[in-house]
Design an enzyme around this catalytic site. Structure first.
Site, PDB file in Angstrom:
ATOM      1  N   GLY A  39     -27.307  -3.764 -20.089  1.00 23.35           N
ATOM      2  CA  GLY A  39     -28.064  -3.921 -21.326  1.00 23.35           C
ATOM      3  C   GLY A  39     -27.888  -2.722 -22.229  1.00 23.35           C
ATOM      4  O   GLY A  39     -27.209  -1.753 -21.901  1.00 23.35           O
ATOM      5  N   GLY A  58     -30.104  -0.634 -25.807  1.00 25.68           N
ATOM      6  CA  GLY A  58     -31.273  -0.593 -26.668  1.00 25.68           C
ATOM      7  C   GLY A  58     -31.207   0.590 -27.605  1.00 25.68           C
ATOM      8  O   GLY A  58     -30.144   1.181 -27.820  1.00 25.68           O
ATOM      9  N   VAL A  65     -27.072   0.754 -20.728  1.00 24.05           N
ATOM     10  CA  VAL A  65     -27.338   0.754 -19.296  1.00 24.05           C
ATOM     11  C   VAL A  65     -26.178   0.064 -18.594  1.00 24.05           C
ATOM     12  O   VAL A  65     -25.805  -1.066 -18.946  1.00 24.05           O
ATOM     13  CB  VAL A  65     -28.658   0.039 -18.948  1.00 24.05           C
ATOM     14  CG1 VAL A  65     -28.953   0.173 -17.456  1.00 24.05           C
ATOM     15  CG2 VAL A  65     -29.804   0.599 -19.768  1.00 24.05           C
ATOM     16  N   ASP A  84     -45.063   2.157 -21.191  1.00 19.30           N
ATOM     17  CA  ASP A  84     -44.221   1.090 -21.716  1.00 19.30           C
ATOM     18  C   ASP A  84     -44.113  -0.054 -20.704  1.00 19.30           C
ATOM     19  O   ASP A  84     -43.028  -0.556 -20.434  1.00 19.30           O
ATOM     20  CB  ASP A  84     -42.833   1.615 -22.071  1.00 19.30           C
ATOM     21  CG  ASP A  84     -42.059   0.654 -22.980  1.00 19.30           C
ATOM     22  OD1 ASP A  84     -42.709  -0.177 -23.651  1.00 19.30           O
ATOM     23  OD2 ASP A  84     -40.817   0.730 -23.011  1.00 19.30           O
ATOM     24  N   MET A 128     -32.341   3.580 -27.268  1.00 11.59           N
ATOM     25  CA  MET A 128     -32.074   4.878 -26.648  1.00 11.59           C
ATOM     26  C   MET A 128     -30.622   5.026 -26.215  1.00 11.59           C
ATOM     27  O   MET A 128     -30.067   6.119 -26.229  1.00 11.59           O
ATOM     28  CB  MET A 128     -32.984   5.068 -25.437  1.00 11.59           C
ATOM     29  CG  MET A 128     -34.444   5.288 -25.780  1.00 11.59           C
ATOM     30  SD  MET A 128     -34.744   6.916 -26.521  1.00 11.59           S
ATOM     31  CE  MET A 128     -34.439   7.966 -25.100  1.00 11.59           C
ATOM     32  N   GLY A 129     -30.003   3.923 -25.790  1.00 10.79           N
ATOM     33  CA  GLY A 129     -28.633   4.019 -25.290  1.00 10.79           C
ATOM     34  C   GLY A 129     -28.231   2.748 -24.568  1.00 10.79           C
ATOM     35  O   GLY A 129     -28.766   1.671 -24.822  1.00 10.79           O
TER      36      GLY A 129
END
Length: 547
Positions: A22, A24, A29, A138, A26-27
């Protein structure tokens, strides 16, 4: 999981990448693995974020905070990038399972028995998190994995220690809209009570397929959603009535009116005692069991694919970095269990690692543990996997024979192991006498003996014997591996183990084959173990030439 895209690196931090999980804000994965066979979820940080002033300090703080949380319902931090690395990254344990968000989106709300069991399990997870003094901040459906044995709470990327309020920016909305507590929506400091609110919101989603402040199929703008969280009552239609009462208490606007995680877990345990709610594996949908089995099968195929050759060393902020995936710490499976991918986390000495760790078994009763790590199992003699008289390692070829073999290979244009490497090398580490005996075996002195003969790339070159005694049982947990020369560099050499067996021939466990290793000669008569296994707990850090 997606395949790697053109331009994606083949490895990060020494860990070979197998696919994409995945991405997002932030970065990205990735699914990664160590050569020893452990799957990892490796998260990278976007370069523009890593270049922000103070980001490295915040990133390190987040990792240390996340690493404080250890429990059956959370995944552990495995490794992370050195200061100044590009990209910065974090590797955690990987669970082959769909997220709650993915499952509900594809299959709809969970059946009531599974919903109630999910509530109890996640409440127990939250108790573990808060016992470590951490606020997740979160909790959302995408951060809940529906594993085979239990659900997991993952991604502590914006977690904070309870006492770290000075690092929480007042006025900044941190978390995922739709599952935020009111205090998060207004930018106030979020404490443990915020996680209780978010957990309840996740349960509403699991029961209905929507968040508690949205109607079925409704989409609203962020300001309107935040307003509802702060001012409106949650929509609990579709939640089982008995569970809705407790969920409603957790969704109270005032944090002081919400139950604690421990109180929530106690209520859920009492409420489900007479309702036939069994263990997680017994109440989840059959389709989920099949989905997890499919993912585990796919993972097993990826993990057993032939490992790529190690990448050349790279320089990060002036520090030479040897990929950790260039070698492996092998772990034989527990007696009476079939061969399985090794479970290990170790870090390389040639690059600055955030941590180095070895997992080991204390015995057959420790079902989830594995045997101790052994950094370099390389020795061999003429029959590729034989032993000398009485089981002793075969001696290195005489110097004259080695020189003759090297000269012959050089004359044919082959790349050969330098004569300075030929001979017997040994070292002794302290072992792990103070280990807990469950997640790591309690062992005594950890000895490694390596014998290398003259050979060209592609030829069998030597073998290594590891010997390490488990203090409780006296078992030798070491392995012996034959070594083929794969690559020669300026001051290092790469080897692949072509055969492997327990050093104790009477042992019932199996040692894996195919591991890659890197040895670096730091000075004449001294060899450093610079790749995976070099800093394994209790192992020797260097080997010296024997007279």
């Amino acid at each position: 999981m997606e395949v790697l895209r053109p331009g994606d690196p083949s490895e990060i931090g020494g860990y070979r990448l197998l696919g994409r999980l995945g991405e997002g804000g932030m970065g990205e994965v990735f699914l990664a693995r160590t050569v020893s066979g452990r799957p990892l979820a490796l998260k990278t940080v976007h370069r523009d974020l890593s270049l922000q002033a103070g980001f490295a300090e915040r990133f390190d703080r987040e990792i240390r905070t996340s690493d404080r949380v250890r429990g059956a319902w959370t995944v552990s931090v495995v490794d992370f990038s050195a200061p100044g690395a590009a990209p910065q990254w974090l590797a955690t344990e990987y669970v082959a399972a769909p997220s709650l968000a993915d499952w509900v989106h594809r299959h709809g709300p969970l059946p009531v028995p599974a919903l109630r069991c999910l509530a109890r399990e996640l409440a127990a997870a939250l108790v573990t998190v808060q016992a470590a003094g951490v606020v997740h901040r979160d909790i959302k459906p995408a951060n809940v994995l529906l594993g085979r044995e239990r659900p997991f709470l993952i991604d502590f990327g914006i977690a904070r220690g309870v006492g770290d309020a000075r690092y929480t920016q007042t006025g900044a909305v941190i978390g995922t809209p739709g599952y935020l507590a009111p205090e998060q929506a207004t930018g106030a400091v979020a404490l443990a009570e915020a996680d209780v609110f978010s957990l309840a919101a996740v349960l509403v989603y699991a029961a209905t397929g929507r968040g508690p402040f949205l109607g079925a199929g409704e989409e609203v703008q962020l300001p309107a959603l935040l307003y509802r969280i702060v001012h409106d009552e949650p929509r609990l239609d579709g939640v089982p009535q008995d569970l809705a009462v407790l969920v409603g208490e957790c969704l109270a606007k005032d944090p002081a009116e919400r139950p604690t995680a421990a109180e929530l877990h106690q209520c859920l345990t009492a409420d489900t005692a007479g309702q036939g709610v069994g263990e997680w594996a017994a109440v989840v949908p059959a389709a989920l069991v099949e989905d997890v089995a499919r993912r585990e099968g796919e993972l097993a195929r990826l993990l057993t694919s032939p490992p790529a050759l190690p990448s050349p060393p790279v320089r990060v902020s002036g520090v030479a970095s040897v990929p950790a995936d260039a070698s492996a710490a092998s772990f034989p499976p527990l007696p009476s269990t079939p061969p399985a991918p090794a479970v290990a986390v170790v870090s390389g000495a040639g690059w600055v690692s955030g941590r180095g760790r070895v997992w080991a078994a204390a015995g057959a009763v420790a079902v989830l543990a594995v045997l101790a790590a052994f950094p370099l199992r390389l020795l061999m003699d003429g029959d590729r996997d034989g032993r000398g008289d009485g089981g002793a390692p075969t001696q290195a070829a005489p110097a004259s024979a080695s020189a003759s073999a090297s000269a012959s290979a050089s004359a044919s244009g082959a790349v050969v192991l330098p004569a300075s490497w030929v001979g017997a090398w040994s070292g002794t580490g302290p072992g792990t006498p103070d280990a807990d005996g469950i997640t790591r075996a309690r062992t005594g002195a950890f000895s490694v003996t390596v014998t290398l003969n003259a050979a060209a790339v592609g030829e069998v070159v030597g073998r290594q014997v590891s010997e390490v005694r488990e203090l409780v049982t006296g078992r030798d947990l070491g392995c012996t591996e034959a070594l083929e020369l794969r690559q020669v560099r300026q001051d290092s050499a790469v080897f692949v183990a072509v055969t492997s067996h327990p050093t104790d021939r009477a042992a019932t466990f199996e040692c894996p084959r195919g591991n890659l290793y890197v040895l670096t000669m730091t000075q004449p008569g001294r060899v450093a173990l610079e790749s995976e296994g070099a800093q394994s707990a209790g192992a020797p850090e260097v080997l010296t030439r024997r007279n």
